[in-house]
Design a protein around this motif. Sequence first.
Motif, short mmCIF file in Angstrom:
data_model
loop_
_atom_site.label_atom_id
_atom_site.label_comp_id
_atom_site.label_asym_id
_atom_site.label_seq_id
_atom_site.Cartn_x
_atom_site.Cartn_y
_atom_site.Cartn_z
N GLY A 78 -77.50 -14.78 1.66
CA GLY A 78 -77.08 -13.93 2.77
C GLY A 78 -78.17 -13.71 3.80
O GLY A 78 -78.05 -12.86 4.68
N SER A 79 -79.26 -14.47 3.70
CA SER A 79 -80.41 -14.35 4.62
C SER A 79 -80.99 -12.95 4.63
O SER A 79 -81.52 -12.50 5.65
CB SER A 79 -80.02 -14.78 6.04
OG SER A 79 -79.61 -16.13 6.04
N ASP A 80 -80.92 -12.26 3.50
CA ASP A 80 -81.53 -10.92 3.36
C ASP A 80 -83.00 -11.12 2.99
O ASP A 80 -83.35 -11.36 1.84
CB ASP A 80 -80.79 -10.14 2.27
CG ASP A 80 -81.28 -8.71 2.13
OD1 ASP A 80 -82.49 -8.45 2.36
OD2 ASP A 80 -80.46 -7.85 1.77
N VAL A 81 -83.86 -11.04 4.00
CA VAL A 81 -85.28 -11.35 3.83
C VAL A 81 -85.95 -10.38 2.85
O VAL A 81 -86.77 -10.80 2.03
CB VAL A 81 -86.00 -11.34 5.19
CG1 VAL A 81 -87.50 -11.55 5.02
CG2 VAL A 81 -85.43 -12.41 6.11
N GLN A 82 -85.60 -9.11 2.92
CA GLN A 82 -86.21 -8.13 2.01
C GLN A 82 -85.82 -8.41 0.56
O GLN A 82 -86.66 -8.35 -0.33
CB GLN A 82 -85.83 -6.71 2.40
CG GLN A 82 -86.49 -6.26 3.69
CD GLN A 82 -86.09 -4.85 4.07
OE1 GLN A 82 -84.96 -4.43 3.88
NE2 GLN A 82 -87.05 -4.11 4.62
N ARG A 83 -84.56 -8.71 0.33
CA ARG A 83 -84.11 -9.01 -1.04
C ARG A 83 -84.76 -10.30 -1.53
O ARG A 83 -85.22 -10.38 -2.67
CB ARG A 83 -82.59 -9.12 -1.07
CG ARG A 83 -82.04 -9.41 -2.46
CD ARG A 83 -80.55 -9.30 -2.53
NE ARG A 83 -79.88 -10.21 -1.60
CZ ARG A 83 -78.57 -10.20 -1.35
NH1 ARG A 83 -77.78 -9.32 -1.96
NH2 ARG A 83 -78.04 -11.05 -0.51
#
Length: 122
Positions: A78-83
């Motif tokens: 999902g392109s969630d950089v923090q995750r």
Amino acid sequence: MSITHAIFISPGQPVERLISDIGSACGALLHIKTPGYIDYSVSLGHAAVEVELSHDYEEDHGIRFENYDALITVRDFGSDVQRQEQIAADIFRNLKHLDIYRMVLVRDFQRLLDSATPSRPC
């Protein structure tokens, strides 16, 4: 442009031990891939962990990539950089706890986030 989080790690041998330790560190069984640049991978549901047993990266931004045998890349679907960064940091921490691998955790192959040197020889 996507952000990459990667762990460079040594020693890469024996391969069976390395793959088992990476699998334990990410809580999933890695699977061998068909011939290509990725040797092993696993889906964690929302992210992939990919292992290359060799790489062609050389020193860049003061990080001596050539000193490490293998490369672990984490990609969040999902392109969630923090995750993505948290997953990579968790895997790094779990491997560091074994105290047998030299490693660097990097962002975009340019920024050193963490490093580890085992207290006992590799």
